[in-house]
Scaffold this motif. Structure first.
Motif, PDB file in Angstrom:
ATOM      1  N   HIS A   5       5.487   8.218   4.842  1.00 51.63           N
ATOM      2  CA  HIS A   5       4.100   8.726   4.410  1.00 51.63           C
ATOM      3  C   HIS A   5       2.967   7.691   4.907  1.00 51.63           C
ATOM      4  N   VAL A   6       1.725   8.275   4.650  1.00 52.37           N
ATOM      5  CA  VAL A   6       0.541   7.324   5.294  1.00 52.37           C
ATOM      6  C   VAL A   6      -0.477   7.530   4.021  1.00 52.37           C
ATOM      7  N   VAL A   7      -0.960   5.903   3.946  1.00 60.46           N
ATOM      8  CA  VAL A   7      -1.995   5.748   2.934  1.00 60.46           C
ATOM      9  C   VAL A   7      -3.231   5.380   3.793  1.00 60.46           C
ATOM     10  N   LEU A  41      -3.216   9.216  13.765  1.00 63.89           N
ATOM     11  CA  LEU A  41      -2.115   9.203  13.090  1.00 63.89           C
ATOM     12  C   LEU A  41      -1.227  10.548  13.117  1.00 63.89           C
ATOM     13  N   ALA A  42      -2.002  11.642  13.286  1.00 66.15           N
ATOM     14  CA  ALA A  42      -1.463  13.045  13.360  1.00 66.15           C
ATOM     15  C   ALA A  42      -0.572  13.208  14.465  1.00 66.15           C
ATOM     16  N   ALA A  43      -0.849  12.148  15.352  1.00 67.89           N
ATOM     17  CA  ALA A  43      -0.204  12.329  16.499  1.00 67.89           C
ATOM     18  C   ALA A  43       1.343  11.911  16.573  1.00 67.89           C
ATOM     19  N   VAL A  44       1.680  11.141  15.522  1.00 72.89           N
ATOM     20  CA  VAL A  44       2.731  10.456  15.361  1.00 72.89           C
ATOM     21  C   VAL A  44       3.928  11.746  14.564  1.00 72.89           C
ATOM     22  N   ASP A  45       4.954  11.710  15.420  1.00 73.74           N
ATOM     23  CA  ASP A  45       6.066  12.567  14.891  1.00 73.74           C
ATOM     24  C   ASP A  45       6.581  12.255  13.665  1.00 73.74           C
ATOM     25  N   GLY A  46       6.969  13.309  12.895  1.00 74.08           N
ATOM     26  CA  GLY A  46       8.014  12.977  11.636  1.00 74.08           C
ATOM     27  C   GLY A  46       7.222  12.415  10.130  1.00 74.08           C
ATOM     28  N   LEU A  47       6.094  12.286  10.396  1.00 75.98           N
ATOM     29  CA  LEU A  47       5.192  11.789   9.272  1.00 75.98           C
ATOM     30  C   LEU A  47       5.257  13.084   8.114  1.00 75.98           C
ATOM     31  N   SER A  48       5.316  12.573   6.784  1.00 77.32           N
ATOM     32  CA  SER A  48       5.469  13.496   5.763  1.00 77.32           C
ATOM     33  C   SER A  48       4.011  13.794   5.105  1.00 77.32           C
ATOM     34  N   LYS A  49       3.917  12.845   4.008  1.00 76.22           N
ATOM     35  CA  LYS A  49       2.413  12.888   3.210  1.00 76.22           C
ATOM     36  C   LYS A  49       1.427  12.062   3.500  1.00 76.22           C
ATOM     37  N   THR A  50       0.244  12.663   3.669  1.00 74.61           N
ATOM     38  CA  THR A  50      -0.852  11.552   3.583  1.00 74.61           C
ATOM     39  C   THR A  50      -1.888  11.632   2.544  1.00 74.61           C
ATOM     40  N   ILE A  51      -2.191  10.561   2.251  1.00 74.46           N
ATOM     41  CA  ILE A  51      -3.101  10.139   1.018  1.00 74.46           C
ATOM     42  C   ILE A  51      -4.223   9.261   1.729  1.00 74.46           C
ATOM     43  N   ILE A  52      -5.473   9.709   0.970  1.00 67.51           N
ATOM     44  CA  ILE A  52      -6.668   8.925   1.330  1.00 67.51           C
ATOM     45  C   ILE A  52      -7.446   8.633   0.272  1.00 67.51           C
ATOM     46  N   ALA A  53      -7.677   7.434   0.025  1.00 69.54           N
ATOM     47  CA  ALA A  53      -8.447   6.789  -1.186  1.00 69.54           C
ATOM     48  C   ALA A  53     -10.103   6.614  -0.758  1.00 69.54           C
ATOM     49  N   LEU A  54     -10.732   7.721  -1.583  1.00 72.47           N
ATOM     50  CA  LEU A  54     -12.305   7.654  -1.348  1.00 72.47           C
ATOM     51  C   LEU A  54     -13.071   7.415  -2.711  1.00 72.47           C
ATOM     52  N   TRP A 100       9.479   5.387   3.023  1.00 73.88           N
ATOM     53  CA  TRP A 100       8.401   4.274   4.058  1.00 73.88           C
ATOM     54  C   TRP A 100       6.896   4.693   3.644  1.00 73.88           C
ATOM     55  N   VAL A 101       6.232   3.621   3.659  1.00 71.49           N
ATOM     56  CA  VAL A 101       4.662   4.043   3.614  1.00 71.49           C
ATOM     57  C   VAL A 101       4.008   3.251   4.501  1.00 71.49           C
ATOM     58  N   LEU A 102       3.327   3.969   5.397  1.00 72.70           N
ATOM     59  CA  LEU A 102       2.299   3.282   6.584  1.00 72.70           C
ATOM     60  C   LEU A 102       0.802   3.065   5.863  1.00 72.70           C
ATOM     61  N   VAL A 103       0.382   2.014   5.834  1.00 72.78           N
ATOM     62  CA  VAL A 103      -0.843   1.775   5.100  1.00 72.78           C
ATOM     63  C   VAL A 103      -1.917   1.400   6.509  1.00 72.78           C
TER      64      VAL A 103
END
Length: 232
Positions: A5-7, A41-54, A100-103
């Motif tokens: 996932h990506v944060v 990050l959208a160009a990275v293969d295999g990512l699941s959820k994305t969360i953005i803190a605003l 796994w989480v990518l920040v």
């Protein structure tokens, strides 16, 4: 199945940028920095959820996130660590602690998908978290409180840290909560892991993965985006 996932912590106001608007909304070739970063990050293969803190009243950010297909938006905090903790807490409601989480900094639009994939691959192979980083090439001085006194550090042991930073969801959430509870300053996610005695591996990233900090950085970001052939 283990997911990645990506944060994106994006609740900062960017005081050093010198603009009335947060730096992620600076425009480079008719697109905001936030849009360039989300695309990277959208160009990275295999990512699941994305969360953005605003920020709660950041309607512009919510609109951009919606157009970009961001999975969830959470409320950011006063500090980066607060935003990351809020996002991880939301993610942990539905996702596995072993994921796994990518920040990733919302103001690093030039990150290369190949570097992100190399980081994920190394973390998965080692079973431990890591960060993109670069070895320092300049001579580095450590100053003291006494004027005129400084010493040269061994740069062979020094690296500058980039993002994304990649860790297990459960491990990172535990570390961030521990630091928050004990008032331990967290400048990045790896420092929280280190505070808990965890391992952090350095994966060499590209020199063009710069962070937009000051207004004059925008022209360099545009240059790197053009070099990467992302600007058509």
């Amino acid at each position: 199945m283990v997911h990645v996932h990506v944060v994106f912590p994006a609740a900062g106001v960017g005081k050093r940028f010198g603009s009335a608007e947060p730096k992620q909304y600076a425009t480079i070739h008719d697109r905001t920095v936030m849009e360039w970063t989300l695309d990277a990050l959208a160009a990275v293969d295999g990512l699941s959820k994305t969360i953005i803190a605003l920020q709660p009243d950041d309607f512009k950010g919510r609109e951009i996130a919606s157009r970009a297909g961001v999975t969830d938006v959470c409320v950011g905090g006063n500090e980066r660590a607060d935003s990351v903790l809020n996002a991880l807490t939301l993610l942990a409601v539905t996702e596995s602690a072993d994921d796994w989480v990518l920040v990733h900094d919302i103001a690093r639009p030039c990150v290369r998908a190949t570097d992100v994939q190399a980081l994920i691959q190394e973390c998965e192979q080692l079973g431990q978290g890591g960060v993109l980083a670069r070895p320092i090439t300049d001579t580095v001085k450590q100053v003291s409180s006494v004027p005129g006194q400084c010493k040269t550090l061994d740069r062979s042991e020094l690296w500058t840290v980039q993002t994304p930073q990649c860790f297990r969801l459960g491990e990172l959430l535990t570390a961030m909560r521990y630091c928050a509870a004990n008032n331990i300053p967290v400048t990045d996610e790896s420092s929280a892991i280190e505070a808990m005695g965890g391992a952090v591996h350095l994966v060499k990233g590209s020199a063009d993965n710069i962070k937009l900090t000051h207004a004059e950085d925008a022209s360099l970001v545009a240059h790197y985006l053009a070099q990467q052939e992302r600007i058509k």
